[in-house]
Design a protein around this motif. Sequence first.
Motif, PDB file in Angstrom:
ATOM      1  N   THR A   1      44.484  40.735  54.620  1.00  0.00           N
ATOM      2  CA  THR A   1      44.010  39.782  53.619  1.00  0.00           C
ATOM      3  C   THR A   1      43.728  40.539  52.337  1.00  0.00           C
ATOM      4  O   THR A   1      43.401  41.734  52.362  1.00  0.00           O
ATOM      5  CB  THR A   1      42.742  39.039  54.090  1.00  0.00           C
ATOM      6  OG1 THR A   1      42.374  38.066  53.093  1.00  0.00           O
ATOM      7  CG2 THR A   1      41.570  39.988  54.305  1.00  0.00           C
ATOM      8  N   ARG A   2      43.850  39.836  51.217  1.00  0.00           N
ATOM      9  CA  ARG A   2      43.592  40.450  49.915  1.00  0.00           C
ATOM     10  C   ARG A   2      42.221  40.051  49.366  1.00  0.00           C
ATOM     11  O   ARG A   2      41.908  40.352  48.219  1.00  0.00           O
ATOM     12  CB  ARG A   2      44.687  40.055  48.921  1.00  0.00           C
ATOM     13  CG  ARG A   2      46.086  40.493  49.311  1.00  0.00           C
ATOM     14  CD  ARG A   2      46.284  41.980  49.172  1.00  0.00           C
ATOM     15  NE  ARG A   2      46.512  42.344  47.783  1.00  0.00           N
ATOM     16  CZ  ARG A   2      46.596  43.609  47.340  1.00  0.00           C
ATOM     17  NH1 ARG A   2      46.434  44.605  48.192  1.00  0.00           N
ATOM     18  NH2 ARG A   2      46.815  43.862  46.072  1.00  0.00           N
ATOM     19  N   LEU A   3      41.440  39.362  50.171  1.00  0.00           N
ATOM     20  CA  LEU A   3      40.069  39.033  49.760  1.00  0.00           C
ATOM     21  C   LEU A   3      39.167  40.205  50.135  1.00  0.00           C
ATOM     22  O   LEU A   3      38.958  40.470  51.318  1.00  0.00           O
ATOM     23  CB  LEU A   3      39.593  37.756  50.448  1.00  0.00           C
ATOM     24  CG  LEU A   3      38.117  37.381  50.245  1.00  0.00           C
ATOM     25  CD1 LEU A   3      37.793  37.210  48.766  1.00  0.00           C
ATOM     26  CD2 LEU A   3      37.774  36.125  51.034  1.00  0.00           C
ATOM     27  N   PRO A   4      38.607  40.922  49.162  1.00  0.00           N
ATOM     28  CA  PRO A   4      37.747  42.063  49.507  1.00  0.00           C
ATOM     29  C   PRO A   4      36.424  41.609  50.092  1.00  0.00           C
ATOM     30  O   PRO A   4      35.861  40.584  49.705  1.00  0.00           O
ATOM     31  CB  PRO A   4      37.548  42.764  48.160  1.00  0.00           C
ATOM     32  CG  PRO A   4      37.767  41.706  47.129  1.00  0.00           C
ATOM     33  CD  PRO A   4      38.785  40.763  47.714  1.00  0.00           C
ATOM     34  N   ALA A   5      35.911  42.386  51.030  1.00  0.00           N
ATOM     35  CA  ALA A   5      34.669  42.025  51.708  1.00  0.00           C
ATOM     36  C   ALA A   5      33.503  41.904  50.739  1.00  0.00           C
ATOM     37  O   ALA A   5      32.606  41.074  50.941  1.00  0.00           O
ATOM     38  CB  ALA A   5      34.353  43.046  52.796  1.00  0.00           C
ATOM     39  N   TYR A   6      33.494  42.707  49.670  1.00  0.00           N
ATOM     40  CA  TYR A   6      32.356  42.662  48.753  1.00  0.00           C
ATOM     41  C   TYR A   6      32.267  41.348  47.997  1.00  0.00           C
ATOM     42  O   TYR A   6      31.207  40.992  47.475  1.00  0.00           O
ATOM     43  CB  TYR A   6      32.374  43.837  47.780  1.00  0.00           C
ATOM     44  CG  TYR A   6      33.529  43.868  46.799  1.00  0.00           C
ATOM     45  CD1 TYR A   6      33.555  43.036  45.686  1.00  0.00           C
ATOM     46  CD2 TYR A   6      34.580  44.754  46.975  1.00  0.00           C
ATOM     47  CE1 TYR A   6      34.604  43.070  44.786  1.00  0.00           C
ATOM     48  CE2 TYR A   6      35.635  44.801  46.077  1.00  0.00           C
ATOM     49  CZ  TYR A   6      35.648  43.961  44.984  1.00  0.00           C
ATOM     50  OH  TYR A   6      36.687  43.998  44.096  1.00  0.00           O
ATOM     51  N   ALA A   7      33.384  40.594  47.929  1.00  0.00           N
ATOM     52  CA  ALA A   7      33.374  39.318  47.206  1.00  0.00           C
ATOM     53  C   ALA A   7      33.099  38.134  48.125  1.00  0.00           C
ATOM     54  O   ALA A   7      32.857  37.023  47.643  1.00  0.00           O
ATOM     55  CB  ALA A   7      34.702  39.104  46.485  1.00  0.00           C
ATOM     56  N   ALA A   8      33.112  38.342  49.434  1.00  0.00           N
ATOM     57  CA  ALA A   8      32.945  37.242  50.376  1.00  0.00           C
ATOM     58  C   ALA A   8      31.608  36.539  50.161  1.00  0.00           C
ATOM     59  O   ALA A   8      30.554  37.170  50.121  1.00  0.00           O
ATOM     60  CB  ALA A   8      33.039  37.765  51.808  1.00  0.00           C
ATOM     61  N   GLY A   9      31.651  35.231  49.983  1.00  0.00           N
ATOM     62  CA  GLY A   9      30.450  34.435  49.787  1.00  0.00           C
ATOM     63  C   GLY A   9      29.932  34.394  48.364  1.00  0.00           C
ATOM     64  O   GLY A   9      28.999  33.635  48.067  1.00  0.00           O
ATOM     65  N   ALA A  10      30.517  35.194  47.476  1.00  0.00           N
ATOM     66  CA  ALA A  10      30.035  35.251  46.093  1.00  0.00           C
ATOM     67  C   ALA A  10      30.592  34.081  45.272  1.00  0.00           C
ATOM     68  O   ALA A  10      31.685  33.572  45.526  1.00  0.00           O
ATOM     69  CB  ALA A  10      30.436  36.573  45.446  1.00  0.00           C
ATOM     70  N   VAL A  11      29.827  33.661  44.270  1.00  0.00           N
ATOM     71  CA  VAL A  11      30.223  32.578  43.382  1.00  0.00           C
ATOM     72  C   VAL A  11      30.694  33.163  42.057  1.00  0.00           C
ATOM     73  O   VAL A  11      30.047  34.037  41.477  1.00  0.00           O
ATOM     74  CB  VAL A  11      29.055  31.608  43.133  1.00  0.00           C
ATOM     75  CG1 VAL A  11      29.429  30.559  42.082  1.00  0.00           C
ATOM     76  CG2 VAL A  11      28.659  30.933  44.440  1.00  0.00           C
ATOM     77  N   GLY A  12      31.852  32.679  41.590  1.00  0.00           N
ATOM     78  CA  GLY A  12      32.396  33.139  40.318  1.00  0.00           C
ATOM     79  C   GLY A  12      33.051  32.001  39.565  1.00  0.00           C
ATOM     80  O   GLY A  12      32.973  30.830  39.980  1.00  0.00           O
ATOM     81  N   GLU A  13      33.721  32.345  38.469  1.00  0.00           N
ATOM     82  CA  GLU A  13      34.364  31.356  37.602  1.00  0.00           C
ATOM     83  C   GLU A  13      35.849  31.661  37.476  1.00  0.00           C
ATOM     84  O   GLU A  13      36.238  32.810  37.260  1.00  0.00           O
ATOM     85  CB  GLU A  13      33.724  31.380  36.214  1.00  0.00           C
ATOM     86  CG  GLU A  13      34.350  30.409  35.228  1.00  0.00           C
ATOM     87  CD  GLU A  13      33.768  30.541  33.825  1.00  0.00           C
ATOM     88  OE1 GLU A  13      34.331  29.944  32.885  1.00  0.00           O
ATOM     89  OE2 GLU A  13      32.759  31.270  33.667  1.00  0.00           O
ATOM     90  N   VAL A  14      36.671  30.622  37.618  1.00  0.00           N
ATOM     91  CA  VAL A  14      38.111  30.777  37.409  1.00  0.00           C
ATOM     92  C   VAL A  14      38.371  31.018  35.923  1.00  0.00           C
ATOM     93  O   VAL A  14      37.959  30.216  35.078  1.00  0.00           O
ATOM     94  CB  VAL A  14      38.875  29.529  37.887  1.00  0.00           C
ATOM     95  CG1 VAL A  14      40.348  29.637  37.530  1.00  0.00           C
ATOM     96  CG2 VAL A  14      38.693  29.330  39.386  1.00  0.00           C
ATOM     97  N   VAL A  15      39.042  32.122  35.605  1.00  0.00           N
ATOM     98  CA  VAL A  15      39.323  32.435  34.199  1.00  0.00           C
ATOM     99  C   VAL A  15      40.821  32.448  33.895  1.00  0.00           C
ATOM    100  O   VAL A  15      41.213  32.359  32.738  1.00  0.00           O
ATOM    101  CB  VAL A  15      38.693  33.786  33.788  1.00  0.00           C
ATOM    102  CG1 VAL A  15      37.176  33.702  33.820  1.00  0.00           C
ATOM    103  CG2 VAL A  15      39.190  34.922  34.669  1.00  0.00           C
ATOM    104  N   LEU A  16      41.667  32.548  34.924  1.00  0.00           N
ATOM    105  CA  LEU A  16      43.118  32.511  34.717  1.00  0.00           C
ATOM    106  C   LEU A  16      43.782  31.849  35.916  1.00  0.00           C
ATOM    107  O   LEU A  16      43.309  31.979  37.056  1.00  0.00           O
ATOM    108  CB  LEU A  16      43.696  33.927  34.558  1.00  0.00           C
ATOM    109  CG  LEU A  16      43.431  34.679  33.253  1.00  0.00           C
ATOM    110  CD1 LEU A  16      43.919  36.119  33.373  1.00  0.00           C
ATOM    111  CD2 LEU A  16      44.132  33.979  32.086  1.00  0.00           C
TER     112      LEU A  16
END
Length: 225
Positions: A154-169
Amino acid sequence: MTRVHDMGGRFGDGPVRPDPEDAPVFAEDWHGRALAVTLAAGALGQWTLDRSRHARECLSPKDYTAFSYYEKWLGGLAALLVEQGVVTRDELAGRAEPAPSPLSGRRLPVAAVPRVLASGGPTGRDGPTPRFAVGDRVRAMRPARNVAVPGGHTRLPAYAAGAVGEVVLLHGCHVFPDTNAHDMGEAPEPLYTVRFDAGELWGAPERAGDTVSCDLWESYLEPVA
């Protein structure tokens, strides 16, 4: 569970020390040879780029932490060559004479290397309409895992799992690595750049206002009200 390669944000590894601007492209002569062998083997068409990445991820934790960057490349390549029957373990270890290969006609000629490198490996494909738009708030899936193949790529890094962000592109639809790495088809889907506040990821960022941007496929994301 995460593999040893997924180490972003881990404590204890010390500071990141970038190479000086005048550093050579390859620190050792054999690094260039490792890159060349990897490119030549990839031209045989026996695996995808996503599968080659997964092969390096599947190195044992002991080897992964001990190997240098290009040793990881060669370790993954050796595994792929044997798995696909391109060479035998004995041939690879020098215990047997190499047999003529039916793939020899697919070798990458030296003259073709600049063109191949310049063209890259485009992954853009036709696919479904994007679910999200620029400015949408999204949450990355937790845990970070391949939902089709247990322990898969998978290309989803573990450090980002569950984090909230904003779509910019929004990048259109691209080959989905979670299936492509396991010979389950390209299954293209929308790809986004999502910007996360560093505090959302690390809790205590080095500087307030720092952000981290990740390119994430739609399957990794859910909407945030």
